[in-house]
Structure formats: structure tokens, C-alpha cells
Design an enzyme around this catalytic site. Structure first.
Site, short mmCIF file in Angstrom:
data_model
loop_
_atom_site.label_atom_id
_atom_site.label_comp_id
_atom_site.label_asym_id
_atom_site.label_seq_id
_atom_site.Cartn_x
_atom_site.Cartn_y
_atom_site.Cartn_z
N GLU A 237 13.92 11.06 -31.17
CA GLU A 237 13.31 10.46 -29.97
C GLU A 237 14.26 10.49 -28.76
O GLU A 237 14.64 9.44 -28.24
CB GLU A 237 12.85 9.03 -30.27
N GLU B 260 5.83 10.83 -36.86
CA GLU B 260 5.89 9.42 -37.26
C GLU B 260 4.63 8.71 -36.79
O GLU B 260 4.20 8.90 -35.66
CB GLU B 260 7.08 8.68 -36.60
#
Lengths: 663, 663, 663
Positions: free
Chosen positions: B164, B321
Site C-alpha cells: 500500500e 485484500e
């Protein structure tokens, strides 16, 4: 207003202070703020008010040591002698909560530092970094000098170390604190492996390879390791306690026989774990201030007093500070209405206090607290507040026979500062989780039901209680778990609300399903938490309404007492009861108001054999102190209607009475 | 719940990963958090659940390189071999999102620094300053070592670089960043004159005379030059992308043939411009989390999936995710209700995902995310969540034939991260301006109307679309202006709402009257903005209600479709339509709800030949994937009532079905 | 809309500027933001609009001195000559509000520093630390160079020093400021004993033993000494004023005869005490901006204009900046509706302004203020705003005969920036205390009643007024107390609301009961403050409703005019009146709305012989300017209905008229 006054001293008559058999009455006294001629006026008015103890010198460091190592005691000599000659005892402060300007100028590295790295400046109040070597040295010097000079002065009856440890300085992120934190960790864990395991440093790749890599948990890119933060809170409590011990040990050595205290702030200073402090002080003392705008602040006062008494654990305790009227640091500093300061004072007396003192004797004309009320307000001796102060002094004087008596409770609420610290960290399942609010709710129910309540550490002896309540006690250690199980197995009744017993003392989730510490005693597991959306209550079968939280409960022995009608867990159990050994354990998986708890707790009261007081006397506080067969029962009518006691005595609205029973 | 399962693989059958023809299913796996004996349990349960891909090593830097330059791969060898022997593919993480404690201790200057100058400490998660040379060197070393060791391991199917990017570290105000910013500026502008012109430094006297005078736009006395801030955002995106490229190039060199990804957070990480990233990754992957308390979060999920698909631009993409139930970082972390994780997963599948993975396999017992849900929760394998996970694994397994199929859309929403950045700067005409909210409103309307929507950069090819929507797209470059005009001139339908096309790529107002970039295509000018006072709607002739904003419109060719009845622009045009070349351009000068847009957009739909789905199926999501003449249509019933599809199939409330059509 | 235009110039005809007998009209002009060809367009349109004065060069430092000590005046020469040849006068700015990038790069220690220690970066706007030696030297150099070059230029009619001193830079905690603060303190107090006494440093043990121990009152552990903070505010005002004087003295020396001003922000810049500035400027000028979302912002405008006129104290004054329409820094920047800029301008004229200027001539295309309105907006010369600007220029041109006339008032409100500073410090009795709101309430009442009001310093001559109002004027010095008493004793009427006269100039509570400065004149003491709980009003006997505050009043000569029916002071006096010498003093111990004050003030108006205007003309503003027997009365109809003046003239809704009376 009437008070039935006891006439003789029951029991031994030995008071809470050596040589004292009266209830202490007085307050903080700052003569240094006033010209000399005012002092005589102070003495005259103190005597009029029945003041017998004043706290002095708390903020006097720079006057006593105007330059580093140079002392000037002349003015304090005069103050103490003046008080002594007037028969007023002295609670002598060590001034270490406010080091002098020269200290800060010379030792800038001693400044406390915020999580963001901002060093805190001078010009306010507050100690240096608790771990500062320069501060340690300076405090040792001033306390030694004070103790040497006044340690045997006959006026000095009590030592008042520092002021409200933890406020406004607790955690500090300066270099000395980081160094001390590492040493404390090394002592606690011995090995880095043990620390890495306790802190769960495999999460987010935080494993430490050297002690020197460990920092204080300062502001980071996102949430910091919660176990580290919990340990830093523990370390901070330790560092503050070390500061206290340093001073206390000097005083014990140089002023033998004179008790040493420091003023706690029982429920308002979450950065200090008073369970670890209570045995370090010779006498427990507490500061209490109402939250003025809350209409139930007399209930919160009772909570605070009960917690303080619980810390004292059977020893005497005193109320070191409260206010005669408004404070100055709340959003709206409402004054106390006529009669309110008396009721507040008698509440503390009723719950065991052997001293009722105020911040402060005379209102300051300048500085940050000039709008704080006092025994002698700006309006002077003709004022309502001073008149009520004088009346209170007389009334407390007549209650001297109660000195030495004690309060007993058969119900206890579990209280653990470490659980507060852990739960208040970031990233919990819901912002609606609030340990404090849950405690207040259960305490309010018990107060309304006329049940006197102790607070007790989860690992402490529970065997003297019939009912033990754990309101959202997030952190329960393995030892505490065993303790609770033993209590119930032996026949006790245990009531727990949601989010209790989730983590161990490292803030690690107990192994297996929730709530790991209580699965067995409650006879259930919680498969999933079900926090509720904002302002979205749920209905229960009984008609009750839950809010904020639900659980997906899997009964494993427990019976369902109430169930969810709607919400995320519709159809599932909401309130359960489990038989465990000779006792019973209840679980409340949603949030109830104190009002609703009246119904919910009926069964638990029955299991415990605890009886609620008559509904007709709701709002009329009743607490008893006992010694040697004599009982002093205080009744305080907090309602706006007259109340008739079981004895037939009528207590009018706002009035209070202390009844003695020698039977 | 029922799913019609396709039986054969249409088309080539070549999957999204080399050698793969199944939908990836699995999640983040952190065996380092558990004792060795748990690993075997993990493998057993992964197989039960049909897991075929797990992401590992993401936070393992310190375990792999416990001291600078010293490596320990033994444990990872074992994990990878264990997975491989169980037939589970490995998505191997580079651990650069969390440098070791030794790194921070040795290179304190590498710490990211906030706008206020606070260096961010260790103990959390997050990379060093993206411009730190020490970080570059350290990441090169660990990634090289990993690639050398595992680059050819048969289990390693995918490289998961970092984690991320942009969260929680994006802009950093450290010295290395300032130096890199200057170099980036010099490369972008070549001359200081060009920079001064682009930044408008004659305003407030900010002209630069030397590159070394330029600082990062740190906290100043008041608002900082918006062009400078916009460029610093661009620079930050560039610096982060350079970090990715550094790792990717090592992996490509040492692990040839193995695709490299990094997990995006499409709509939740506004500090990264994924249009510039999409072509740098071999496979687009995305992380998605519901905003739990929003009741329309399934619509937002669709938006996120459509944006991710648009980034992939016809290439495969995967959901790296999402969560099986609650997360832990929102105010109230609601669990997912039964069936919800399936619907969420099938939504992603429907919109093109070839992989459905979760954070995380097994719930952590410690650390900041211990209350985050997992495929295997604290409650273990008997739990509802694990049972639903197993069922999902089976269902996705049967959907393998859809691998390789693609979603097509004839409607697009313009999306530009630079416009987000620019609009979010200070001192805009109204705090009610919210690009994100406007996009959500239009997207919701399209979703409710059953219209599959792409997102597209304003400068990208629009020719494949019938309808293009620009919801409050503040920044439109000159190139984008030309692009939009060409689209409409060629027959397209364009719908724009207020505050669109105001500034160019330097955040400079286009020359002349507003909206400079759209005056011609819209056939109007906006003489003045008319932000509305708080909570003060306006009435329109049609009966519609506008809020937040109005414009003083001067028609210059456009026709007024709806007008203001009251408010500051009473009597003026509110909604307009302009014929431009072969197409039409609509302008909505006030804020409508998604509900109201149903009426407002009727004309634009007609112009574009776009048809809304049947009202009876509102709330029933329908999306098709196609390949080689085969269509997989997913129908998901998000309502609380049963729905009958056009095919006659009944989809019960909360259920979903995938229908195959080989016609 | 109609304006009766005076035809001849009454009185001497000497204007507010040497050689000027017109009302100044124009605005800030930033030609440096535009290509050369635009300048000619500017001149053409300025002439069309009747512009006769523009402010230039305010942000041009770096263009004039591109490298330290190297000057480039060529472009400014051209601009000034161009304006001059067009007959437009120049208000020449000194550019010291925005030092060049090279300055910040070379003198980083000159950066202002926040209370938390954050140095403020470049890239925005704002001066260096007011105490910076490097800044002093650099400003001396640029101002000298400007004055030498343009001091005798015939176009230069006015010097515009700096820009809005105090915004955005006021208090700075840098080292130079601390050093200067110490010197200022030493000059103010001479001895440390005097400082310790003034600051009350015995409170919290803050006594200083050396000047070098004194720091700026930076962020500390809790509340900082309020006397110290008040003095730091005074010091900051002093430091800013020194910066102004430095520039002004250079200009006076090198540009003799040309008046010097700096633009105030009368009620929006609480960090500057304009009473100390008013006599330092040759002409008072003010910047005024509406609070767009407040529907009473025309009343607040009048307040600001009256305060500015009061600062000018009979001398001319001008409106240096206001806006033609929206600003860009409020939450919702509403545009001005048609006619509103005219009404705003005429309000300033009516209250005495001899110049009506705007920020800004031409709207910027870039930078932080690109969405701020202008005389010439982005939409250009065909726009409504430009047309209204042109019309206003013509109308003001015709009002030239009023130049030199003055407004007179018989009612005054006490205004003291020091009292604002002191009251805004922490730990006051209630967060509901708001000096500004109280002033607005009383001012609104007077405005609604058609009464022109001055503002006056509490220590200034009050003898010309019939009625003086002190709305919650917390700080009243001993001198001011004597002043007020003398005013009332001589027959004046004084109205004070709660929390007035509490502290002296050191923020020390006046000796004895509250309100120490007003006990005698009010004939009462306040035994206790009674702040009210949030949203809990109280009833008065008269039917009025009080809010926020009550007092426990002990009458000592005053009579009770109204009493509390409920609330904490039920039964006590709420409003009182006292005869003192030949006058009367009223006390309002609770908070009334402006509406309620209509009844409450009836008696005070009667005592003072002040008459409210007719109810029928509420909302129609009437103010007169007079000179040499000629009266110019402006009537402005702020309502939505037509109004008939006593003269019979009808002023339609939103319209205004200026009537001349030579009688």
C-alpha cells in the site's frame, strides 16, 4: 438542616494522625501571595471557621531556594510559628511540583517533551521530566533542607509530598526518559527475546535486536505497538512513583514519626496506577472536584470516595482537596448551590474520610486559578460561602467521635488502571467502548439501590464479597482470571459486561475464542463482536433496549436469560447466567442504562443475596461507618422532596443527618 | 443460496498468472506470528478452504535481515516449501514497508517528517522517507537477496512489492525529500523562469531566484502556494513510484517471468496517482475495505472495483485484500452479516477480478490489528466466518472458466487524482465542494440504473463511450479539454456538474470566464459562483431541489433545461444542454442527490442512447464478463426482497447467481 | 436606485489627501501578475470605472530587489508613469509583508515560530519575526530605496506601509523575540521585583531571579501565567508597531508631505491594539470583509466602520479594502447579491469614509486568492460586478462635496483590545463569556434603534457622550475606573453587563468583592458568579429571559429593576440601576439578546435622554455627516420592503439615498 451529633468517642479514640482525634478541617494556604498584614486576618478567620490543619509550601520552591543551593526559610518559619501558636497543625508541602525559573534556565534538557517532540516551557506549573537526573538532584536538595529544618517542628503533623503526581506531567519523551525506559524494560524482561515476545514484535516487523533500538512510543506514521504503549504507561507510573519514594525516604529519615502523603486524584488521573501507590503512602489522601454540569455529580463523588477508601484498604484516609464552590477549568464553572458544599463534605465523611480539606483557604487575586472558589472568597467573610464554611467546621468538629470508624461493603467493582490504559489505545472495535462510562453505569445502579460498594483490583482477595462486578474490564491477567474463577467457584456471584477479559497483561488476546479470560466462568464463547452503528439500539425479548454493542454468543453451559429480537445478533442470547462451582456468573453482552440495569440485575442480586434499598428512598444516600459496635449512619437527601427514614426521622430536601447507633 | 456454475473454460483458458487457470483465493499469511505447530494446522485448513495463493513475508524484513547485511532465510525456506508441498502458490512480499529497528536506530535522518517538522518514530509501520538514500540502499540489498534466493522457486508465482504505497507514509518534509523535490522540479521545468511562471510566483511576491531557495511546502503563516503544493503531491507520487520501480527492476532481472505487483488502494489512497502506476505493474491488484457504517457500501465497493478494472485497462486484475468481516480502524467496526462476504467477493468477481484474497488468513493475537477479522478468526474453524470462507473457496473454484473474460462499459466517469489533490487544497469557494461525493452521487445513479461504468483519465481515449460524466472535475488540462471537445463533436454525450474545468494543470484558472475548459463545449459561461449558505437548498422550475451550489449562467448557445425559482440565481438557468458538433453537452450547476439525478439524467441518457435497467430490479446488481462469445452474468440481490430476473430465475434476498450464456 | 446628489462642496473643500477633494475610489492593483498588454486594458477600464487611486507594489519586494542589495525599478517606473499619465493617483506599498525567497534562504533564524516551536516556512505570505534584526535591516534597505526613488514622484499620493500588520504573523516565539521581550519587560518594569509583583509570580512558584530566566509564554504543561501572556500580547503589538515606525520614519524623511498609512483590520485582527497605532499613521485606513453567511453582516460592517472612525478620532479615514463580491477564505464564500456592494460602500461613506477602495482591481488567475472577487472579475468587463463597479464609481464621484464632513455620536461603547486579549486567555469562569458577542449584541440594539455610536477607549474622554456602554469589559484599569466614575458623577448614563471590571491591567482581580472596578458606580457587589449550564436559560420577573450567566448580587445602594424567577440566583436582582452623583449606572447581570435589550434599555435611554428611531424604520440605516452647517444624511434600506422617510422620500427595498440639508 439538622445533624444528630454523637456525644462520645467510641472505641480507642486514636485518630488518623498521631495525637489527633478530630476530623481534619482546613485547606491549602498560600500566605506568600499576600502581604504580611493579611496573615493575621487569615489566622483570625481560620479560628472562626474551626480550621485545624492547613497545607502550605506546595508552590514555594523558588521562595525557599531563590538561587540554586541558597536557602531562605525566614518567611516560612514565621508562617509555621504563627499557625502553631494558633493551634493549627501544618501539612507541610514539598514544593517539587513547580521547580524554580533558575532550574529551567540552567537545565533545559530536563523539560518534559510531548509525543510530538515539543519541549514544554516554563511559566505554568508542573514538574520536570520524571526521569531527569537534574530534577532528582534538585528535589533531593530542597526536600532534605526542608526536612532538616522542619522535620521536628511540633506544628508539622503531616508531609504533603509534591502535588497531584501525573497532572499535568506524566508521559515524557525526553532523552532521559527514553534511557530510563530501556533500563526499566531490561529489568522487567531480562532478555530482548522476552520483550519481543511480550510486545508481539513479529507483527509489522518490529523485532528489536538491541536495547538501544527501543524508543519511547512517540508519534509515528500510524498506530504504535499497543504493548509498547502500555509498557510506557507502566514505566511512567514507575518513574513518578520513584520520584515520590525519593522524597518520602528523605522525610522518613529526617522527620521520623511524621506521616507522609501525596494527594491522589483517584478517578481523574488515569496516568497513575494508585494500587501501586497506596501502600507507599502513610496516609491515603485524595483531591476531588465535581463535574459541575453533570446533574449526577454527587453519585460520581461517591464513586471517587469509595475508590479512595478502597485504596486505603482499611487504613484512614482524608479528602485533601475539594472546592467550596466553582472551579475555574471546566467549560462552565457552575457554583455550588447553598447546602451543596455541606452535602459534598458529608458524603466524603460518610464514606470514611477522616479529614475534609479544601483547595483553598483564600482566593488568589492573580494567576491561572484566580476564579477558583475558596473557603474565604474574593467577597470576603460576609459571604455565603464563608458562612457555610464556618458552619461546616462546627459540624465536623462535633463528628470527632466517628474518627477511626470504618465502612464495610459486600459488593465490589473490579478496577484496574492498566485496563483503562490498554482500552484507551487506538484501534479498538468501537469508539463506543468506554470503560469509565460502563463503571459509572453499574456504580450508579448500586448507588441508587443503596448498596455500598468497594473497588478492588482484579488480582486482589475477593472472598469478602457476595457480588463482584466487572464492567467492560478489557484487560484481565491470567492471575486475575484464576482469582475470579476461584471467587465464583466458592459461591460468589459475578457480573460482567461485554468486552471484558479480552486481553492479558501484554494487551495480547487470550488464546482461543473471546472472551479468553472468562469463557469458562461464563460458560460461553463470543464468536464475533457486534458493535452497533451510531445511535442504533436493539430490542431484547424482555423489552429491554441495548445499545452500542452486541456479541454473537455461543452458549457452552450458560443459559440465555434474555435474547436479541433484532439487530445483527437477532435470535441470539443477550444476557446469560452460568452456574460455576457454588456460584454464578452473569454476562451482559450489550450496553444498558443504569435505569435498565434495575431489572437486569434482579437475578444477580438474588444469586448474591444482595438487597436493594427501598424505592421510596432513591436519591437519599445512606452509608454507615462502624467501630467497636458503634455505627454512624449518614443520610443525605439529594432529592427535592422530604424523606422519612426507616427510623422515622424526616430529612428535608437537601438536608443531611448523621445518626449514631450504639446498639 | 445458489450459483449456476459454468462447466467448461471458454476461450484460450490462459489464466491471469502464468500457468494458472483458476481464480486466485487466499490471503495474507503471517506464520512468523505463530509457533511452528500452528503452521501445519494452517496448511490443513487452507486446503479445506480451497486456498491456492497466499501472500507472505510482507512484514518480515527484520526476521530476514536481523542485523544490517546479515541474512537468515531458514524459516522462510521452510514456510515456502511447506506451502509448495501443499500446492499453495506464493505471492512473495518484499518487506520494504517496514524497515527494521536497526535501520531506524542507525539512520535517524531517514525518518519521514510531517509538514510541521515532526520526525515520525518507529514502533508502528511504514517506510522511510521515499527519498532517503539510506532507505534506497537498504531496500536494494534486501530485495536483491530475496530475489536471488527465491526468484526461481517454483512456489513463487507473484511478487508483492511493498504494501500500500502512500499509506501511511506519503509526503515527507525531510531534507532528502527537499533535495529530491528540487531535482524533480529542475527536470520538470528546466528553468526557474518556467517554474516561476507555472507557480504564479508573482502572487504574494514568491519569485525564486535559485533552485536552492525552494523548500517543500511546509506549514507556513497562512495558505501556501497551491501550485507548489500540487507539484509536491506530484513529486511525492513520483518518489513513491521510483521506490517501486527500484524493487521491480531488481525482481525482473533476478526473477524473470514472475509477474510483479504492488497492492493499490484505488479510492482510499489519494496521495498516489494510479494512472501513472498501472502500466508499471505486471498485474493490477487492489485492497478494498467497506466503510462499515454506510448502508450503501456495496455501491462504493462496485465503484472501487470498476476503478481498479479501469486501471487494468483490459489486463487481468485481482483483489489483493478485503476482509471477511469487521476491520479495526473505523469508528465502529461493524461485522459483515451472514452472506455479506460472499456478496462482496462476487461483486469483485463480477466486475472482473481474477483473484479474491483477504487480509488475512489467521487473526493476530497481538499488535495494532488484533481486532481485524480473518479467514480463520480467533473463534477458530467452527466459526461462521470460517464456514463461509470455505464455501466461498468452493464457489470461486467452480468459476474458473470465467478467468480471462472481460467487462465492457459504454459509460465512463472522468477520474483524475491530480484534480482531487488540487481541489482539496485550501481556500476553495465553498467547503461543500467535494469531488469524491459528487463522483459517488453520479456513480450511485448509474449503479441504481444498472449501467456498468468505467473510469477514465480525462486525457485518455473516450471514443469507445456513449456517455462521459465529469462530476465536479475541477482540474482539466488543455489536452483534456481538447479531448472532451473531440469526444462530443464526434457524437458523444457529456455531462458535467458545477466546478468542473476551472483550472489547468498548474491550478491556474483558465483564461477568461469560467469554466474555462468547458465554455465552448457547454455553450455557456459562468459569470459568478453562487455557493449556498449551509443547509439552504434552492427550488428549480422542474420541482427538483438543488443544494450547496449555484452558478450565474450566461447562455451562449446552450438551452436552459431547468431554472432556479429562488436562491441567489433565481430566474437563471440551472441545468443546460448544448449541441456541439454531432454530440451534446449537459451542465448541472447545482448539487443533486442520486435520487434526483434519475430525472435530471433522463435527457442525457436519451442523447447517449443509454438505457437504465428496470425499476423493479433496483438494488439487484448485474454485471457481465465476456470472452470468446461466452458471457458470465452475475446477479446479486442486495435488497431484502426476492427478485425475478428477466430469465425467470429467482434470486432471493441477499443471494447471488452467476449465469453463463454461450450464445 | 436613486441618489440625491449634492451639487456644491460645502466648507473649505480641502480633501482628505493633500490636493484632493474627491472620494477616493479604486483598489489594489497587481500589474506584475499580467502581461504588459493587459496594463493598457486596465487603464482603459479604470478610467471607465472612475478609479482615481490604486495601491501598488504591496507584494513586489522580490521584483524590486531580485537579489539582496540589487534593485530593479524599471517595471515599477513604467507602471507609475502609466497610471500618472491616466490621472490615477498611486498609493505606493512598501512590500515588507512578503520578504523574498532569498531572504528566507539566507536568514532562516528570522522565521516566525509558533508557540509549539514550529518555524513557519516560506511559500505563503507574511513577514519575518517582528523582532528579527535581519528583517529590520532588509526592510530598511528596500523602503529607503523605494522612498528615494519615488518619494517625490507626482503620482505618489499616499504610502501604504506593509499589509495588515498582525495577520498572518503576530506572536512569534523565536529567539530574537524572546530577547526583545526581555528588553521590553525591563523597560516596562525596571526591576524584577516589579515584574514579579505584576505577574503574580508567587502563584505556582514562578518568581524570576534574573531577566534571562524569562521566556516567551510558549506551550507548557498546562495553563501559562495569564499576566505573562497578556504582556506578551502587548509586547507583540509593540514589536509590530516598531516595524511600522521604522518604515514610516524613513518615508517621512525621504518623502516629505506625503501621508503614510497602513491598512488596519479593525475588528478582525485582535492581535493589534489600534488605539496605540491610530496616532502613528497620517491617515487611518481599514480593510473590511463581510462574514458572508451571517444575515446581519451589514450591521457588523457598520460596527467596523464606526470603530475605524473612532480610531481616526475626527481625522479623515478611508476604506482601504473591501470586496465587490465573494471572498475565498470563508467556509462558504457567498457572492454579494446585486446592489449589495453599493450598499456596503455607501455604509462606509455614511459613517465617514473619504475613500472606498477594493481588494482588488483584477482577479488573479493563480495563487491562493484566485477565487477572491475583484472590480474586474474573471468574467470580464461585461459582467454584472464590473457594471456595478462602474456605477458606484460614478455615484461616489458625485458625492465629492461630502469630503471633509464628519459624523458625530452621543453614545459610545467602550472598546479595549487589551480586554479582549485578557478575556480570551484560558480558565475563565465560562466558555460562554464572549466579549465580542456582547459588543455585537449591544451594538445591534443601538443600530436597530437608529443610534449612531462611537467606540472609545475606557481611559479616554467620555464627557461628550450621553450614554456609555460597557458590554462585558473584563479588564478595567484603575485609571479607567476613575474615568467612568467621573463620567457618571457628571451626569452621564452608564450601562454595564456582567463580567465587567473584574481585573486590572495586569489581569489581577481588583481588591475585594467583584466587580472591583465598578462596585461604587454600580452600587452593588457580586458575591459569586453564576454561570449557567449549557442551553439553560433563566426567567426574570419582567418576563425577559436571561442566558449563559447570572450573578449573586448584593445591592449596596442600587435598586433592583428586574429579578431572577428561577435559576441559581432565583429571587435575586438581575438588572439594577444606581444613582451616582448626577448620573446613573445600570448593571445587566445576565445575557440578553439584542431583541430583548429593546425593553431592558428603555430606562437607560430615558436616563441618558437618548431617543430610539421609529420602529417603522427598523432596518433602514440612517447616518449623517456634517460640515459647516451642511448635513449629508445617508439612508440605506436593508429590508425587503419599501420605506418612507420622514422627509416623504421613498427608499425602495435594497436602495439607498444620500440627502443633503444645507439648513
Amino acid at each position: 438542616m439538622t445533624t444528630t451529633q454523637p456525644e462520645t468517642i467510641p472505641g480507642t479514640g486514636s485518630g488518623w494522625l498521631p495525637g489527633t482525634s478530630t476530623i481534619a478541617f482546613g485547606g491549602d494556604y498560600n500566605p506568600e501571595q499576600w502581604p504580611r498584614e493579611v496573615w493575621d486576618d487569615d489566622i483570625r478567620l481560620m479560628r472562626e471557621a474551626g480550621v485545624n490543619l492547613v497545607s502550605i509550601g506546595i508552590f514555594s520552591w523558588v521562595l525557599l531556594e531563590p538561587r540554586e543551593g541558597e536557602f531562605d526559610f525566614a518567611w516560612l518559619d514565621e508562617v509555621i510559628d504563627l499557625l502553631h501558636s494558633a493551634g493549627i497543625a501544618v501539612d507541610l508541602g514539598t514544593p517539587t511540583a513547580s521547580p524554580p525559573a533558575w532550574f529551567w534556565a540552567k537545565y533545559p534538557e530536563a523539560r518534559p517533551v510531548t509525543r510530538d517532540g515539543v519541549p514544554l516551557g516554563f511559566g505554568s506549573r508542573g514538574m520536570a521530566s520524571p526521569s531527569s537526573p537534574a530534577y532528582a538532584e534538585a528535589t533531593t536538595r530542597i526536600v532534605t533542607a526542608l526536612a532538616e529544618r522542619y522535620g521536628s517542628h511540633p506544628a508539622v503533623t503531616l508531609w504533603h509530598v509534591h502535588n497531584e503526581y501525573g497532572a499535568p506531567i506524566s508521559e515524557s519523551y525526553d532523552e532521559a526518559s527514553v534511557a530510563a525506559f530501556r533500563l526499566w524494560l531490561a529489568a522487567r524482561y531480562t532478555t530482548l527475546d522476552a520483550l519481543n515476545s511480550a510486545w508481539g514484535t513479529t507483527f509489522w516487523g518490529q523485532r528489536y535486536g538491541a536495547w538501544s533500538e527501543i524508543d519511547a512510543p512517540r508519534t509515528a506514521a500510524t498506530v504504535v505497538n499497543p504493548s509498547q504503549r502500555l509498557d510506557f504507561a507502566r514505566f511512567t507510573n514507575h518513574a513518578l512513583l520513584e520520584c515520590f519514594r525519593r522524597e518520602r525516604d528523605i522525610l522518613h529519615r529526617l522527620s521520623p514519626g511524621i506521616p507522609v502523603t501525596t494527594n491522589f486524584m483517584a478517578t481523574n488521573c488515569p496516568s497513575v496506577d494508585y494500587w501501586t501507590w497506596a501502600n507507599e503512602v502513610d496516609i491515603v489522601s485524595n483531591d476531588h472536584y465535581l463535574v459541575a454540569e453533570r446533574t449526577d455529580n454527587h453519585v460520581l463523588l461517591a464513586l471517587d470516595a469509595d475508590l479512595t477508601r478502597s485504596l486505603a484498604a482499611g487504613r484512614p484516609w482524608i479528602l485533601m482537596e475539594h472546592s467550596t464552590s466553582a472551579v475555574n477549568w471546566q467549560p462552565r464553572n457552575l457554583r455550588k448551590q447553598p447546602g451543596e458544599l455541606r452535602r459534598n463534605s458529608l458524603q466524603h465523611f460518610a464514606r470514611g474520610a477522616d479529614g475534609i480539606l479544601f483547595f483553598q483557604w483564600r482566593a488568589s487575586r492573580y494567576g491561572a486559578e484566580k476564579f477558583h472558589s475558596a473557603m474565604l472568597p474574593h467577597a470576603g467573610e460576609t459571604s455565603r460561602v464563608f458562612r457555610e464554611t464556618v458552619a461546616l467546621g462546627a459540624e465536623l468538629g462535633a463528628l470527632a467521635p466517628a474518627v477511626g470508624s470504618r465502612v464495610h461493603a459486600s459488593v465490589a467493582i473490579l478496577w484496574d488502571w492498566e485496563s483503562f490504559w490498554a482500552q484507551d489505545l487506538e484501534w479498538r472495535p468501537s469508539v463506543e467502548l468506554a470503560h469509565r462510562r460502563q463503571i459509572e453505569t453499574f456504580y450508579t445502579r448500586l448507588w441508587e439501590d443503596g448498596i455500598t460498594t468497594d473497588f478492588v483490583h482484579p488480582e486482589a482477595d475477593l472472598s469478602t464479597y457476595d457480588l463482584v462486578v466487572a464492567p467492560s474490564l478489557y484487560l484481565i491477567s491470567t492471575t486475575a482470571r484464576t482469582n475470579i474463577e476461584a471467587f465464583v467457584a466458592a459461591g460468589g456471584t459475578f457480573v460482567s459486561s461485554y468486552f471484558t477479559g479480552i486481553v492479558d497483561s501484554h494487551d495480547t488476546v487470550h488464546d482461543g475464542a473471546m472472551p479468553g479470560a472468562l469463557r469458562d466462568v461464563l460458560g460461553l464463547t463470543v464468536e464475533e463482536f457486534g458493535p452497533l452503528p451510531q445511535d442504533t439500539p436493539v430490542q431484547l425479548s424482555s423489552g429491554a433496549v441495548g445499545s452500542r454493542w452486541t456479541d454473537a454468543i455461543l452458549l457452552q453451559g450458560a443459559e440465555s436469560i434474555d435474547a436479541y429480537v433484532d439487530g445483527p445478533m437477532a435470535g441470539g442470547a443477550a444476557v446469560t447466567r452460568n452456574s460455576f462451582g457454588a456460584g454464578h456468573a452473569w454476562y451482559l453482552s450489550t450496553d444498558f442504562t443504569a435505569e435498565q440495569l434495575a431489572d437486569v440485575l434482579v437475578g444477580a442480586y438474588a444469586d448474591a443475596g444482595v438487597e436493594a434499598g427501598p424505592v421510596a428512598l432513591r436519591g437519599v444516600e445512606r452509608v454507615s461507618r462502624r467501630a467497636d459496635g458503634v455505627t454512624f449512619t449518614t443520610w443525605i437527601n439529594h432529592t427535592d422532596r422530604d424523606a422519612t427514614l426507616p427510623t422515622g426521622t424526616v430529612v428535608t430536601a437537601g438536608d443531611a443527618v448523621v445518626l449514631r447507633d450504639d446498639a
